[in-house]
Design a protein around this motif. Structure first.
Motif, short mmCIF file in Angstrom:
data_model
loop_
_atom_site.label_atom_id
_atom_site.label_comp_id
_atom_site.label_asym_id
_atom_site.label_seq_id
_atom_site.Cartn_x
_atom_site.Cartn_y
_atom_site.Cartn_z
N GLY A 424 55.83 55.84 23.65
CA GLY A 424 54.96 54.79 23.18
C GLY A 424 53.50 55.18 23.16
O GLY A 424 52.62 54.30 23.08
N CYS A 425 53.21 56.46 23.21
CA CYS A 425 51.84 56.96 23.19
C CYS A 425 51.49 57.35 21.75
O CYS A 425 52.26 58.05 21.08
CB CYS A 425 51.71 58.17 24.12
N ILE A 426 50.32 56.90 21.28
CA ILE A 426 49.92 57.16 19.90
C ILE A 426 49.53 58.62 19.75
O ILE A 426 48.61 59.09 20.41
CB ILE A 426 48.74 56.26 19.51
N PRO A 427 50.20 59.39 18.88
CA PRO A 427 49.85 60.81 18.72
C PRO A 427 48.55 60.97 17.93
O PRO A 427 48.29 60.23 16.98
CB PRO A 427 51.05 61.38 17.96
N VAL A 428 47.76 61.93 18.34
CA VAL A 428 46.51 62.27 17.66
C VAL A 428 46.67 63.67 17.08
O VAL A 428 46.82 64.65 17.82
CB VAL A 428 45.31 62.24 18.63
N PHE A 429 46.66 63.77 15.75
CA PHE A 429 46.84 65.05 15.07
C PHE A 429 45.50 65.55 14.56
O PHE A 429 44.61 64.77 14.21
CB PHE A 429 47.83 64.90 13.91
N PHE A 430 45.40 66.87 14.49
CA PHE A 430 44.17 67.52 14.05
C PHE A 430 44.38 68.36 12.79
O PHE A 430 43.44 68.95 12.29
CB PHE A 430 43.60 68.39 15.18
N HIS A 431 45.62 68.43 12.32
CA HIS A 431 45.94 69.18 11.12
C HIS A 431 47.05 68.44 10.38
O HIS A 431 48.03 68.00 11.01
CB HIS A 431 46.38 70.61 11.45
N PRO A 432 46.95 68.28 9.05
CA PRO A 432 48.01 67.56 8.32
C PRO A 432 49.37 68.21 8.45
O PRO A 432 50.40 67.52 8.38
CB PRO A 432 47.51 67.59 6.86
N GLY A 433 49.41 69.54 8.62
CA GLY A 433 50.69 70.22 8.73
C GLY A 433 51.41 69.99 10.03
O GLY A 433 52.56 70.42 10.19
N SER A 434 50.78 69.30 10.98
CA SER A 434 51.43 69.03 12.25
C SER A 434 52.46 67.92 12.15
O SER A 434 53.35 67.82 13.00
CB SER A 434 50.38 68.68 13.31
N ALA A 435 52.35 67.06 11.14
CA ALA A 435 53.33 65.98 10.99
C ALA A 435 53.40 65.45 9.57
O ALA A 435 54.48 65.27 9.03
CB ALA A 435 52.99 64.83 11.96
N TYR A 436 52.25 65.18 8.95
CA TYR A 436 52.22 64.41 7.70
C TYR A 436 52.91 65.12 6.55
O TYR A 436 53.58 64.47 5.74
CB TYR A 436 50.77 64.09 7.33
#
Length: 579
Positions: A424-436
């Motif tokens: 339930g922790c909101i992930p913070v991404f710094f690169h689009p390739g990490s998830a999006y």
């Protein structure tokens, strides 16, 4: 004048012994005879060609049809006929000529087996009585060296980790004990992030639409443990050893009749590694990984990996496995409700190790901010035994955090991102390739609904432009005497820009405001729906009262059927005013 002179000159050149054309009827008769002879000769040739040449070829074709010909019994013979050795010709046998390319009156019914084999699989979709129509999957029975033998030699699957315990329990690993109350009582296992090969293969064995008839299959699964194969040879082995199993697999598949249906385009396999482990760019010994996905035959297949390549169309990203493997939907709902009601004392947290050899990595800056922040939590990871490798320590930290930082490490993606979502922790991404751009099958397209994105340059260069829309800049020559409207946000140093703490606090405030607005809209919607129900009941009651006969003579004018029709109408008619 000129044409006449020319005619006289041509007439003068005619020898005196030949008679002139004028008044000579014999020459005209000879010309007609020649034309008639040519016409008769042409018709004679045409009739000869029709009755002799075409007639003989028709007889030969009829003889061919009368001769018994062996018919292929299944689609397998169609796919393998090109590999059969040529038959020796009998010198005493009568030569069989091909039919002439003209229309004939003979009836020739082509055999049913000329239909492409994959059409049979497509037709299963039209069978509405078959619940597996269009969903059948055929699983190749690979030799054990491509899968089971690797598990028997599990100690060599990883240089850093003993994978033997992680390959047990169908790849889920041993069950986790809920000693500290972090997990649920059931459904939690010590699952390794690279165990997708075994997990998926065992899940496929439980698939309800498996078939032994490959002609019915919509897809063909290749149970090759590609991730385990490349992992055992990544360090200290030459490229020949790294490529050996991949080459043997391709050679085995291309010899199978199932491959000939679509040349492998209906085949797929799953690997618990990133795509770059299977895309070695050169034949240098120092280059990384093997060349499985660069083999010509493998390019036709689809490969599911935990991190895909945005520049290639034959691999697809699937999430890393987490520790939670529920058996029932109720277990999922109970866990979700529990995570919603947690009290989270940390604003943000990070679990990971720095990358000092990578100058572009922002992990060092993130770790530094976590160490000096009173609202951040850090769980440093390193080789060997540590809390970072303890599932309970990781999940406990994520359950107490609002935001979980997910910077890229050795590759774009991290298993930690899915652990944080699970907590339930909101992930913070710094690169689009990490998830999006990776998990398009599994995550919402609108990434702002479940995550926060901060570009790496904002951390690397400590930019402040992303806060300009939230925080006002002080005017020149004046000191900033008051804080921002947010109670817990400290004043920003415009020279050093913004750090992660301030960015997340601002993001949290914005999301809180959005949540409040959505809550107000939801309550208004509920009130509108309740009022609509009340109005609908009033209209129905009014219509029923209007339809009741007040006198006996009015009963014949309005029948019960007409009343029911008006009552069932989605838009009840308003009674007219007598005024």
């Amino acid at each position: 004048m000129v044409p006449r002179v020319a005619m006289r000159r041509r007439a003068a050149e005619v020898p005196p012994t030949e008679p002139t054309e004028k008044g000579n009827g014999k020459s005209h008769t000879n010309r007609i005879c020649v034309l008639v002879s040519l016409s008769l000769f042409f018709w004679a040739l045409l009739l000869y060609f029709h009755f002799v040449v075409i007639g003989s070829s028709t007889n030969i074709e009829n003889q061919i049809h009368l001769q018994p010909q062996p018919q292929p019994s299944s689609y397998t013979s169609l796919r393998m006929h090109k590999f059969d050795p040529p038959k020796e010709k009998d010198p005493l046998a009568k030569p069989i000529l091909p039919p002439a390319p003209v229309a004939t009156t003979s009836t020739f019914n082509p055999p049913e087996t000329v239909e492409f084999p994959f059409v049979k699989a497509l037709k299963t979709v039209d069978n509405k009585s078959d619940p597996c129509g269009g969903k059948y999957i055929y699983v190749h029975a690979l030799p054990s060296r491509f899968n089971e033998d690797m598990l028997r030699d599990c100690k060599k699957l990883s240089l850093w980790t003993n994978m033997c315990k992680f390959t047990t329990n169908a790849g889920l690993g041993p069950p986790l004990e809920n000693v500290e109350g972090v997990f649920s009582d059931e459904g939690w296992y010590a699952t390794n992030q690279f165990a997708v090969d075994v997990i998926f293969s065992n899940r496929m064995k439980q698939y309800k639409c498996l078939t032994n008839d490959s002609s019915l299959a919509a897809a063909i699964f290749v149970p090759f443990y590609a991730g385990f194969d490349v992992a055992r040879y990544l360090w200290g082995y030459n490229i020949s050893t790294r490529d050996a199993a991949s080459l043997e697999l391709v050679d085995w598949l291309t010899k199978r009749p199932e491959w000939e249906i679509m040349r492998g385009k209906d085949h797929f396999l799953v690997a618990g590694r990133i795509t770059w482990d299977f895309r070695r760019l050169s034949e240098e010994e120092t280059d990384w990984g093997n060349k499985l996905l660069f083999l010509p035959a493998a390019k036709n297949m689809s490969m599911l990996v935990v991190e895909s390549s945005p520049w290639n169309a034959n691999d697809f990203g699937i999430p890393y496995p987490t520790y939670f493997h529920p058996a029932k939907d109720s277990e999922v709902f109970e866990w979700q409700e529990r995570m919603r009601n947690l009290d989270r004392k940390w604003l943000f947290s990070f679990a990971g190790a720095p990358r000092p050899d990578n100058p572009k990595s922002i992990r060092g800056q993130i770790i530094d901010q976590c160490r000096h922040s009173n609202v951040g939590k850090l769980l440093e990871c390193d080789f060997g035994e540590s809390k970072c490798h303890s599932p309970s320590s990781i999940m406990q930290m994520f359950q107490g955090s609002l935001f979980c930082l997910q910077p890229q490490g050795d590759s774009y993606t991290r298993r930690s991102a899915f652990d944080s979502m699970l907590a339930g922790c909101i992930p913070v991404f710094f690169h689009p390739g990490s998830a999006y751009t990776q998990y398009t099958w599994h995550l919402p397209k609108n990434y702002s609904t479940y995550s926060v994105f901060i570009p790496e340059d904002d951390i690397r260069k400590r930019n402040k432009y992303r806060t300009a829309r939230y925080v006002s800049e002080p005017s020149e020559g004046s000191q900033e005497t008051k804080l921002t409207p947010r109670e817990h946000v400290t004043s920003l140093d415009t020279k050093r820009g913004i750090d992660i703490t301030e960015a997340l606090r601002i993001q949290m405030e914005v999301q809180k405001q959005l949540h409040e607005q959505l809550e107000v809209q939801r309550k208004m919607q509920l009130r509108i729906e309740e009022q609509g129900k009340v109005l609908l009941m009033m209209f129905e009651k009014q219509n029923m009262d209007f339809c009741k006969p007040e006198q006996e003579d009015k009963a014949s004018e309005k029948t019960p059927e007409s009343c029911s029709e008006e009552a069932d109408s989605p838009r009840p008619k308003r009674p007219r005013n007598d005024e």
